[in-house]
Motif scaffolding. Structure first.
Motif, mmCIF file in Angstrom:
data_model
loop_
_atom_site.group_PDB
_atom_site.id
_atom_site.type_symbol
_atom_site.label_atom_id
_atom_site.label_comp_id
_atom_site.label_asym_id
_atom_site.label_seq_id
_atom_site.Cartn_x
_atom_site.Cartn_y
_atom_site.Cartn_z
ATOM 1 N N SER A 101 -0.892 4.128 -2.173
ATOM 2 C CA SER A 101 -2.266 3.989 -2.658
ATOM 3 C C SER A 101 -3.085 5.241 -2.376
ATOM 4 O O SER A 101 -3.932 5.638 -3.178
ATOM 5 C CB SER A 101 -2.920 2.771 -1.999
ATOM 6 N N TRP A 102 -2.827 5.890 -1.240
ATOM 7 C CA TRP A 102 -3.606 7.096 -0.920
ATOM 8 C C TRP A 102 -3.196 8.276 -1.801
ATOM 9 O O TRP A 102 -3.947 9.233 -1.943
ATOM 10 C CB TRP A 102 -3.458 7.445 0.556
ATOM 11 N N GLU A 103 -2.003 8.216 -2.398
ATOM 12 C CA GLU A 103 -1.581 9.270 -3.303
ATOM 13 C C GLU A 103 -2.277 9.161 -4.657
ATOM 14 O O GLU A 103 -2.354 10.129 -5.404
ATOM 15 C CB GLU A 103 -0.066 9.195 -3.516
ATOM 16 N N ALA A 108 -8.260 13.131 -3.191
ATOM 17 C CA ALA A 108 -8.287 12.567 -1.844
ATOM 18 C C ALA A 108 -8.187 13.655 -0.779
ATOM 19 O O ALA A 108 -8.690 13.494 0.332
ATOM 20 C CB ALA A 108 -7.146 11.562 -1.680
ATOM 21 N N SER A 110 0.817 -1.215 0.000
ATOM 22 C CA SER A 110 0.000 0.000 0.000
ATOM 23 C C SER A 110 0.850 1.264 0.000
ATOM 24 O O SER A 110 0.557 2.218 -0.705
ATOM 25 C CB SER A 110 -0.923 0.009 1.222
ATOM 26 N N GLU A 148 -5.433 8.239 -5.143
ATOM 27 C CA GLU A 148 -6.857 8.526 -5.093
ATOM 28 C C GLU A 148 -7.123 9.936 -5.599
ATOM 29 O O GLU A 148 -6.519 10.894 -5.130
ATOM 30 C CB GLU A 148 -7.376 8.395 -3.661
#
Length: 785
Positions: free
Chosen positions: A256-258, A263, A222, A260
């Motif tokens: 993974s959060w980058e 976000a 992740s 989105e």
């Protein structure tokens, strides 16, 4: 022995996604061993549209990316493969380029590896096809990748990608003094046994940090290589090295959060609503008109309540306002009268003039664009005049204040390998530009510039008969009262080039959102404006101005390697209609839908010269490539060549072609945000013998930390602007280099001609901070007015 050799794998741009390319002829399954095909439920006469669910190397249909890597199927060859099975196979090398075969593994090599593995029996499941062997000397064990996982073999996703059987695998070392028992996994918080077993891993940097192997692997997948680190101490290098040794796969990808979309969009929203009981605005409580009495002012403490200036009888936006909730809290705590007194004292000290920046709220201090982080208080550039040795620093309360807690996003990003690489390349390009600047002589050329009409006045100046790019440039701003005189300082030139680069970024010469390509403007071609734009960029870089920083990779590669050697991507298409057409063709999932998409855009394809006979679905890739090359490159060949000629000014294009990585760091990437550490290293401190050098340096560094952490009404950009006249560090650096002098003066002085900051000698840090903030914010306010 083939099974005992480790693969030599050259890591590509990313670890995910397999791109299978068709090679040779003879049908979908041509060349594959019949025995292997039969094991997978296939035959040489199989229809190419039938996709086998079995991995060609391990023979399993499992689709678990976390365990076996991504499972991809290549329809043309009826080939399915797990990424990790291919990566860890002992008899195959990545001999192709990134775009060839399967992530650089050639199809012919995969065939040979399947043939080789078909002769080897797995020591675990006793079936043939074991493509992985233990690298331990004299060990003859072979196994499939899933079997190895089941038997707790260890696979190292680094260097030459070794694999170890269950008997020879490396283990973590535990000292006898360490206690044995149970603790919580730092990630899932479940109990974990403190034992040197396969399923448990211990942090190499924290004494009591234990993890489940499975938890760590999920976190690594992740977070990716740029964000994966110890969850306790945030250590990255030592932690990643140990986890790679113990078989944790850390992919080269963004977190993974980058990835989105939007976000962090909520963080950009600003509260705009009038909460006064009786709102006077006829257009409603949500109406906000800047620079008028209907502008919404937020509470200076909480920021979660607002009022129109007219609704609270406020005469100017600079007046502070507190909502009822914050007022009642302050009244109960006994600090309300004290806060009011401080506010009045501030207004008296500034003679009623307005402040440049809003007072920071104690609940939410205003952040400097530089990411807040600690740095060593001893700067390598702080030198004493007597012994020229680094000055020692005394500990000061300001320098030991508790810093704001760092968000993982900012701290990880600033410490990432990409940022370090960019810093290194920017230092390299600075030296290159300094070499080019040796061409500039002392003869001057004056440019009369109207800041409100920057493009036309700059174009007129660059086209005047006596303009020579090797002459020293003087700037005279003709539309400002305070700039009626010629300003020979670098600050004025930097301001001019900054306005010019901003205009170019938003002009019709370029298209795209952030990463821009050249557009096709026939009027600009007729007036030779692309040449002038390239010339202006080259002159800006050599004469100390900012870099454009908005080039796309495709545009940069066209300039450096030539358009014939560049393959554009869909992201390079700024025209919405053209992008939609390309997507229709690219994502057509049947031959009939592909032909229908081509029929709908027949006129466009004919005009672009991209019509070609379509006989199968795979022809769409060549068609998409033809459209991209036409729209992004061939269509703008004339502007591109003109732009290249302009960039040849002062030898800039030649240096770009010689040092592409260095120039890419300033032309394709935004300048690095300022930090306290950057500002500290930028300035060299000089002190006379009668000045307390150590204490003065302590006050200066402590103040930089306060500014970075948001405990000040000014920003790091304000400090740099006060001294040099620039809000960013130019690619070539400052000339002369910025310096600091501690003198017996009342207030700080910014000498932009010499890039020198003269600081007062004060008895306490609070006095130093108050004088800095008062002088900087009021000086900049007057300039901007």
């Amino acid at each position: 022995r083939w099974a005992g050799q480790a693969p030599r794998f050259r890591q590509g741009g990313g670890c995910w996604g397999l791109n299978f390319l068709s090679v040779g002829a003879g049908g979908p399954a041509a060349g594959w061993p019949s025995g292997q095909l039969e094991e997978l439920g296939m035959s040489k006469n199989s229809n190419s549209d039938i996709q086998s669910p079995f991995c060609v190397l391990c023979g399993r249909p499992d689709d678990c990316p976390e365990k076996y890597g991504e499972k991809r199927t290549y329809v043309a060859y009826n080939l399915t493969v797990h990424y990790y099975c291919l990566l860890m196979s002992s008899g195959i090398w990545q001999r192709g380029e990134e775009g060839e075969g399967v992530d650089g593994f050639l199809i012919a090599d995969i065939r040979k590896e399947v043939n080789r593995a078909a002769k080897l029996k797995c020591n675990i499941c006793k079936k043939k096809g074991a493509s992985i062997g233990c690298v331990a000397p004299k060990c003859k064990r072979s196994y499939h990748f899933p079997c190895g996982i089941q038997k707790e073999c260890l696979f190292q996703f680094m260097e030459d990608f070794r694999s170890y059987c269950w008997e020879h695998k490396p283990v973590q070392k535990f000292s006898d003094k360490e206690s044995r028992g149970t603790s919580q996994c730092i990630i899932c918080m479940d109990l974990v046994e403190q034992l040197p077993v396969y399923t448990v891993l211990k942090s190499p940097c924290c004494k009591n940090a234990w993890f489940h192997r499975e938890c760590l692997q999920y976190q690594a997948l992740s977070a990716g290589i740029f964000f994966f680190r110890c969850s306790v101490c945030n250590n990255k290098d030592k932690f990643q090295k140990e986890m790679l040794r113990m078989g944790i796969h850390i992919p080269e990808k963004d977190a993974s959060w980058e990835l989105e979309e939007n976000a962090y969009q909520d963080l950009l929203q600003c509260y705009q609503h009038c909460d006064i009981k009786r709102c006077l605005c006829k257009k409603g409580r949500d109406y906000n008109e800047p620079d008028s009495k209907w502008e919404i002012k937020r509470c200076q403490y909480c920021g979660s309540r607002g009022t129109h200036l007219a609704c609270s009888a406020m005469k100017s936006w600079e007046q502070n306002w507190e909502c009822m909730e914050c007022t009642s809290i302050l009244a109960k705590s006994g600090n309300y009268s004290k806060q009011k007194k401080r506010s009045l004292a501030t207004s008296e000290k500034t003679d009623g003039t307005t402040c440049l920046l809003e007072e920071p709220s104690p609940k939410c201090p205003r952040q400097s664009p530089g990411s807040p982080r600690n740095f060593l208080l001893q700067s390598p550039k702080i030198m004493c005049q007597n012994n020229m040795s680094p000055c020692s620093h005394r500990e000061h309360p300001a320098s030991t204040r508790v810093m704001m807690s760092l968000s993982p996003l900012m701290s990880n990003r600033n410490c990432s390998l990409r940022k370090k690489h960019l810093r290194k390349k920017r230092r390299e390009v600075s030296n290159i530009l300094k070499e080019l600047k040796l061409q500039v002589n002392t003869k001057t050329t004056r440019l009369n510039i109207n800041a409100e009409n920057i493009w036309n006045s700059a174009l007129k100046g660059f086209r005047q008969r006596n303009f020579n790019p090797t002459n020293t440039i003087e700037i005279k701003f003709t539309n400002c009262k305070n700039r009626s005189k010629i300003d020979t300082s670098a600050a004025s030139k930097h301001h001019f080039f900054q306005l010019l680069m901003l205009h170019l970024q938003n002009s019709s010469l370029f298209e795209g959102s952030s990463a821009k390509n050249l557009s096709l403007d026939f009027q600009a071609v007729k007036e030779n404006l692309y040449f002038e734009a390239g010339k202006m960029i080259a002159v800006s870089l050599v004469h100390g101005g900012p870099s454009p920083s908005f080039f796309s990779k495709t545009l940069f590669d066209c300039l450096v390697y030539g358009p014939e050697n560049v393959k554009p991507a869909l992201e390079d298409v700024a025209d919405v209609d053209v992008a939609r057409t390309i997507k229709m063709i690219k994502y057509a999932n049947s031959l009939s839908s592909l032909q229908s998409a081509i029929h709908d855009c027949y006129e466009f394809l004919a005009a672009a010269g991209c019509l070609r006979p379509i006989t199968s679905l795979c022809d769409k890739n060549m068609l998409v490539n033809d459209i991209l090359i036409h729209h992004v490159i061939k269509r703008i060949i004339s502007p591109l060549e003109s732009f290249r000629q302009g960039l040849k000014t002062l030898g800039v294009l030649e240096k770009m072609q010689t040092h592409p990585d260095a120039f890419s760091s300033i032309l394709c990437h935004k300048p690095e945000r300022l930090s306290a550490e950057t500002i500290c290293d930028l300035f060299t401190i000089h002190s006379s013998s009668d000045v307390n050098k150590v204490e003065g340096a302590d006050f200066w560094i402590g103040y930089l930390q306060d500014v970075e952490s948001g405990e000040s009404v000014v920003t790091l950009e304000d400090i740099l602007l006060f001294v040099t006249g620039s809000i960013s560090i130019p690619p070539i650096g400052f000339d002369p280099e910025p310096t600091i002098k501690f003198l017996h003066i009342r207030y700080p002085v910014g000498n932009r001609l010499l890039n020198c900051l003269e600081l007062p000698i004060t008895g306490t840090y609070d006095q130093f901070k108050n004088k800095m903030e008062f002088t900087i914010r009021n000086t900049l306010r007057v300039e901007r007015e």
